[in-house]
Design a protein around this motif. Structure first.
Motif, PDB file in Angstrom:
ATOM      1  N   LYS A 166       0.842  -1.205   0.000  1.00 47.86           N
ATOM      2  CA  LYS A 166       0.000   0.000   0.000  1.00 47.86           C
ATOM      3  C   LYS A 166       0.879   1.258   0.000  1.00 47.86           C
ATOM      4  CE  LYS A 166      -4.083   1.714   2.270  1.00 47.86           C
ATOM      5  NZ  LYS A 166      -4.725   1.880   3.538  1.00 47.86           N
ATOM      6  N   LYS A 167       1.924   1.209   0.823  1.00 47.14           N
ATOM      7  CA  LYS A 167       2.812   2.379   0.884  1.00 47.14           C
ATOM      8  C   LYS A 167       3.539   2.578  -0.439  1.00 47.14           C
ATOM      9  CE  LYS A 167       3.767   2.244   5.821  1.00 47.14           C
ATOM     10  NZ  LYS A 167       4.784   1.978   6.840  1.00 47.14           N
ATOM     11  N   LEU A 168       4.021   1.469  -1.016  1.00 44.85           N
ATOM     12  CA  LEU A 168       4.741   1.589  -2.291  1.00 44.85           C
ATOM     13  C   LEU A 168       3.819   2.108  -3.389  1.00 44.85           C
ATOM     14  CD1 LEU A 168       6.971  -1.619  -2.296  1.00 44.85           C
ATOM     15  CD2 LEU A 168       7.746   0.741  -2.215  1.00 44.85           C
ATOM     16  N   GLN A 169       2.559   1.655  -3.350  1.00 47.17           N
ATOM     17  CA  GLN A 169       1.603   2.159  -4.349  1.00 47.17           C
ATOM     18  C   GLN A 169       1.445   3.677  -4.183  1.00 47.17           C
ATOM     19  OE1 GLN A 169      -0.252   0.159  -6.897  1.00 47.17           O
ATOM     20  NE2 GLN A 169      -0.201   2.285  -7.574  1.00 47.17           N
ATOM     21  N   GLY A 170       1.443   4.128  -2.928  1.00 52.10           N
ATOM     22  CA  GLY A 170       1.351   5.567  -2.658  1.00 52.10           C
ATOM     23  C   GLY A 170       2.531   6.325  -3.263  1.00 52.10           C
ATOM     24  N   PHE A 171       3.741   5.784  -3.101  1.00 54.40           N
ATOM     25  CA  PHE A 171       4.930   6.420  -3.695  1.00 54.40           C
ATOM     26  C   PHE A 171       4.832   6.409  -5.224  1.00 54.40           C
ATOM     27  CE2 PHE A 171       7.101   5.214   0.388  1.00 54.40           C
ATOM     28  CZ  PHE A 171       7.439   6.501   0.767  1.00 54.40           C
ATOM     29  N   ALA A 172       4.397   5.256  -5.766  1.00 57.06           N
ATOM     30  CA  ALA A 172       4.293   5.150  -7.234  1.00 57.06           C
ATOM     31  C   ALA A 172       3.269   6.149  -7.767  1.00 57.06           C
ATOM     32  CB  ALA A 172       3.911   3.723  -7.626  1.00 57.06           C
ATOM     33  N   ASP A 173       2.152   6.296  -7.044  1.00 60.46           N
ATOM     34  CA  ASP A 173       1.115   7.263  -7.463  1.00 60.46           C
ATOM     35  C   ASP A 173       1.690   8.681  -7.443  1.00 60.46           C
ATOM     36  OD1 ASP A 173      -0.628   5.177  -7.667  1.00 60.46           O
ATOM     37  OD2 ASP A 173      -1.669   5.559  -5.780  1.00 60.46           O
ATOM     38  N   GLU A 174       2.443   8.946  -6.380  1.00 61.94           N
ATOM     39  CA  GLU A 174       3.036  10.280  -6.229  1.00 61.94           C
ATOM     40  C   GLU A 174       4.012  10.587  -7.367  1.00 61.94           C
ATOM     41  OE1 GLU A 174       3.556  13.888  -4.448  1.00 61.94           O
ATOM     42  OE2 GLU A 174       2.168  12.343  -3.754  1.00 61.94           O
ATOM     43  N   PHE A 175       4.745   9.565  -7.784  1.00 67.31           N
ATOM     44  CA  PHE A 175       5.778   9.781  -8.798  1.00 67.31           C
ATOM     45  C   PHE A 175       5.227   9.678 -10.226  1.00 67.31           C
ATOM     46  CE2 PHE A 175       9.690   8.454 -11.171  1.00 67.31           C
ATOM     47  CZ  PHE A 175      10.365   9.656 -10.991  1.00 67.31           C
ATOM     48  N   LEU A 176       3.943   9.344 -10.373  1.00 66.86           N
ATOM     49  CA  LEU A 176       3.368   9.158 -11.715  1.00 66.86           C
ATOM     50  C   LEU A 176       3.404  10.455 -12.531  1.00 66.86           C
ATOM     51  CD1 LEU A 176       1.710   7.230 -13.618  1.00 66.86           C
ATOM     52  CD2 LEU A 176      -0.337   8.244 -12.617  1.00 66.86           C
ATOM     53  N   ASN A 177       3.753  10.319 -13.776  1.00 68.36           N
ATOM     54  CA  ASN A 177       3.659  11.447 -14.710  1.00 68.36           C
ATOM     55  C   ASN A 177       2.234  11.436 -15.265  1.00 68.36           C
ATOM     56  OD1 ASN A 177       3.725  13.118 -16.966  1.00 68.36           O
ATOM     57  ND2 ASN A 177       5.873  12.666 -17.389  1.00 68.36           N
ATOM     58  N   THR A 178       1.374  12.280 -14.711  1.00 74.49           N
ATOM     59  CA  THR A 178      -0.060  12.194 -15.039  1.00 74.49           C
ATOM     60  C   THR A 178      -0.375  12.642 -16.464  1.00 74.49           C
ATOM     61  OG1 THR A 178      -0.318  14.312 -13.952  1.00 74.49           O
ATOM     62  CG2 THR A 178      -0.949  12.366 -12.679  1.00 74.49           C
ATOM     63  N   LYS A 179       0.583  13.324 -17.100  1.00 70.60           N
ATOM     64  CA  LYS A 179       0.322  13.725 -18.495  1.00 70.60           C
ATOM     65  C   LYS A 179       0.533  12.549 -19.444  1.00 70.60           C
ATOM     66  CE  LYS A 179       1.510  18.575 -18.236  1.00 70.60           C
ATOM     67  NZ  LYS A 179       2.697  19.410 -18.255  1.00 70.60           N
ATOM     68  N   PHE A 180       1.471  11.682 -19.094  1.00 70.09           N
ATOM     69  CA  PHE A 180       1.787  10.533 -19.956  1.00 70.09           C
ATOM     70  C   PHE A 180       1.847   9.258 -19.106  1.00 70.09           C
ATOM     71  CE2 PHE A 180       3.866  14.350 -21.607  1.00 70.09           C
ATOM     72  CZ  PHE A 180       3.309  14.424 -22.881  1.00 70.09           C
ATOM     73  N   PRO A 181       0.716   8.874 -18.492  1.00 80.66           N
ATOM     74  CA  PRO A 181       0.771   7.767 -17.528  1.00 80.66           C
ATOM     75  C   PRO A 181       1.195   6.427 -18.134  1.00 80.66           C
ATOM     76  CG  PRO A 181      -1.505   8.422 -17.961  1.00 80.66           C
ATOM     77  CD  PRO A 181      -0.636   9.440 -18.618  1.00 80.66           C
ATOM     78  N   GLY A 182       0.736   6.145 -19.348  1.00 78.90           N
ATOM     79  CA  GLY A 182       1.083   4.862 -19.972  1.00 78.90           C
ATOM     80  C   GLY A 182       2.575   4.768 -20.236  1.00 78.90           C
ATOM     81  N   ASP A 183       3.119   5.807 -20.874  1.00 74.11           N
ATOM     82  CA  ASP A 183       4.560   5.808 -21.164  1.00 74.11           C
ATOM     83  C   ASP A 183       5.371   5.809 -19.869  1.00 74.11           C
ATOM     84  OD1 ASP A 183       4.371   5.704 -23.873  1.00 74.11           O
ATOM     85  OD2 ASP A 183       4.458   7.867 -24.188  1.00 74.11           O
ATOM     86  N   HIS A 184       4.892   6.553 -18.874  1.00 70.76           N
ATOM     87  CA  HIS A 184       5.606   6.604 -17.598  1.00 70.76           C
ATOM     88  C   HIS A 184       5.674   5.197 -16.975  1.00 70.76           C
ATOM     89  CE1 HIS A 184       6.799   8.092 -13.576  1.00 70.76           C
ATOM     90  NE2 HIS A 184       6.033   7.096 -13.161  1.00 70.76           N
ATOM     91  N   ASN A 185       4.525   4.510 -16.954  1.00 69.93           N
ATOM     92  CA  ASN A 185       4.508   3.166 -16.360  1.00 69.93           C
ATOM     93  C   ASN A 185       5.448   2.228 -17.105  1.00 69.93           C
ATOM     94  OD1 ASN A 185       2.756   3.556 -14.219  1.00 69.93           O
ATOM     95  ND2 ASN A 185       0.929   3.239 -15.474  1.00 69.93           N
ATOM     96  N   GLU A 186       5.403   2.314 -18.422  1.00 64.73           N
ATOM     97  CA  GLU A 186       6.298   1.439 -19.194  1.00 64.73           C
ATOM     98  C   GLU A 186       7.757   1.818 -18.968  1.00 64.73           C
ATOM     99  OE1 GLU A 186       5.080  -0.545 -22.868  1.00 64.73           O
ATOM    100  OE2 GLU A 186       4.079   1.372 -23.206  1.00 64.73           O
ATOM    101  N   ALA A 187       8.002   3.124 -18.807  1.00 63.28           N
ATOM    102  CA  ALA A 187       9.376   3.580 -18.562  1.00 63.28           C
ATOM    103  C   ALA A 187       9.888   3.018 -17.238  1.00 63.28           C
ATOM    104  CB  ALA A 187       9.419   5.108 -18.537  1.00 63.28           C
ATOM    105  N   MET A 188       9.032   3.034 -16.216  1.00 62.82           N
ATOM    106  CA  MET A 188       9.437   2.505 -14.907  1.00 62.82           C
ATOM    107  C   MET A 188       9.740   1.007 -14.999  1.00 62.82           C
ATOM    108  SD  MET A 188       9.562   4.813 -12.539  1.00 62.82           S
ATOM    109  CE  MET A 188       9.135   4.239 -10.906  1.00 62.82           C
ATOM    110  N   MET A 189       8.884   0.290 -15.741  1.00 61.33           N
ATOM    111  CA  MET A 189       9.107  -1.160 -15.878  1.00 61.33           C
ATOM    112  C   MET A 189      10.403  -1.418 -16.642  1.00 61.33           C
ATOM    113  SD  MET A 189       5.350  -2.793 -16.554  1.00 61.33           S
ATOM    114  CE  MET A 189       4.228  -1.596 -17.183  1.00 61.33           C
ATOM    115  N   GLU A 190      10.598  -0.635 -17.696  1.00 59.98           N
ATOM    116  CA  GLU A 190      11.793  -0.814 -18.528  1.00 59.98           C
ATOM    117  C   GLU A 190      13.058  -0.451 -17.742  1.00 59.98           C
ATOM    118  OE1 GLU A 190      11.059  -1.134 -22.173  1.00 59.98           O
ATOM    119  OE2 GLU A 190      13.102  -1.103 -22.914  1.00 59.98           O
TER     120      GLU A 190
END
Ligand code: SF4
Length: 359
Positions: A172-196
């Motif tokens: 839950k805490k990590l999800q909170g950090f991930a939400d905080e760090f999300l690039n809300t303008k480009f969420p899909g690319d941001h998520n893929e960037a984090m995974m990559e």
């Protein structure tokens, strides 16, 4: 650190590093098969395939799957057996069956259109919080951060998360950090960037020198990047023996689907017993299968193969027998041609059994 309270300076640094991450991704992203011709359905299929399976393993299998089942309607109308045959090599076969079940659910409840909203996505069989967030952000550009193994590693290091990961509280805490760090303008690319980033640079031994997040990474700042994330002690592997029986009748072999067994609950296999010292109750076999293994007509093949499933180290053995018998009501049975055993036993174990037989 447990609260997401940042100074203005830190906030601005984080915003800056989100942009750096995105630029790094756009420049370095791999040309993966599931990044071509993307739509909500292909995102769904690829995300399900990638769970508990290495990226390289899924490449040809993903393309074959999409070629055969190019959309939800076709997937929903096919047989379970055929879906399983296209899942061979990926393991965890319940994922394939859930995908088919999910496709039917989308046809029946959402007129064949995969919804973009999280609350609707998680109603679909086989779609949990992670997959729902991945579909919603990557396919529909909705502002949801994903948290898979790679992202957890990056986030834990980035924010110096020094608690044990994998518990409900820490997730839950990590999800909170991930939400905080999300690039809300480009969420899909941001998520893929984090995974990559997690799979290529911020992996077990991180290569911080070339990381786009190095200027804001707290673990790096305190030289703790190799100590984070912190995992619970690994479960010890349980050694067991899976002994299969080639039960023959007129050049056909008996295939069984045991609904209540520990292994292979969803697929047909040759009958088998699980052997091991001090087996817990859920590993024990029903009586009828033990009886056929006790038959004097049984001939055991001398060689064996090794296999590994989650936390089990498995020794595979095979016997054969010519037998005519009744069977327990708690399982389904069918007969398959001996030379089609591999096509009917949807597991990488099947080819190992065939090798034991031909040794
Ligand atoms: S600086 Fe190092 S530890 Fe931090 S996110 Fe980048 S690769 Fe990972």
């Amino acid at each position: 650190m447990s609260k997401l309270e940042f100074t203005d300076k830190k906030k601005s640094l984080l915003e800056d590093s989100k942009k750096k991450l995105l630029l790094w991704f756009l420049k370095n992203k791999r040309n993966l098969p599931f990044r071509k011709n993307r739509n909500p359905y292909t995102v769904w299929v690829s995300e399900v395939m990638l769970q508990q399976t290495r990226m390289n393993t899924i490449f040809p299998l993903y393309q074959n799957f999409i070629n055969r089942f190019p959309n939800i309607k076709i997937l929903s109308e096919t047989t379970e057996e055929e879906v399983l045959s296209f899942w061979k090599g990926l393991g965890y076969y319940s994922r394939a069956l859930n995908l088919k079940k999910g496709a039917k659910y989308v046809i029946d409840h959402f007129s064949g259109e995969i919804p973009s909203e999280l609350e609707k996505l998680i109603q679909i069989p086989g779609i949990g919080a992670y997959t729902a967030r991945a579909i919603s952000s990557i396919a529909f550009h909705k502002p949801y951060a994903v948290l898979d193994g790679n992202v957890k590693r990056v986030i834990s290091r980035l924010f110096l998360f020094e608690e044990i990961v994998g518990t409900a509280k820490s997730e839950k805490k990590l999800q909170g950090f991930a939400d905080e760090f999300l690039n809300t303008k480009f969420p899909g690319d941001h998520n893929e960037a984090m995974m990559e980033l997690g799979s290529s640079i911020c992996n077990k031994v991180p290569n911080c020198e070339i990381c786009p997040l190095s200027s804001v990474c707290i673990a790096r700042k305190y030289f703790k990047e190799k100590k984070i994330p912190i995992f619970q002690n690994k479960r010890k592997k349980i050694p067991i023996e899976l002994h299969f029986l080639l039960l023959k009748k007129n050049e056909k072999a008996l295939m069984v689907k045991y609904r209540n067994r520990r292994f292979f609950k969803t697929i047909f296999t040759p009958p088998f017993v699980i052997i091991g010292e001090k087996l817990p109750a859920e590993y024990r076999n029903e009586k009828w299968i033990e009886e056929i293994f006790l038959s004097k007509k049984r001939i055991e093949y001398p060689s064996f193969r090794s296999h590994s499933i989650t936390h089990h180290n498995i020794k595979l053995k095979v016997s054969k027998i010519e037998y005519d018998m009744g069977y327990d009501n708690d399982c389904e049975v069918k007969w398959c041609k001996l030379n089609q055993l591999e096509q009917n036993f949807h597991s990488s174990i099947a080819s190992k059994l065939m090798k034991i037989i031909s040794d």
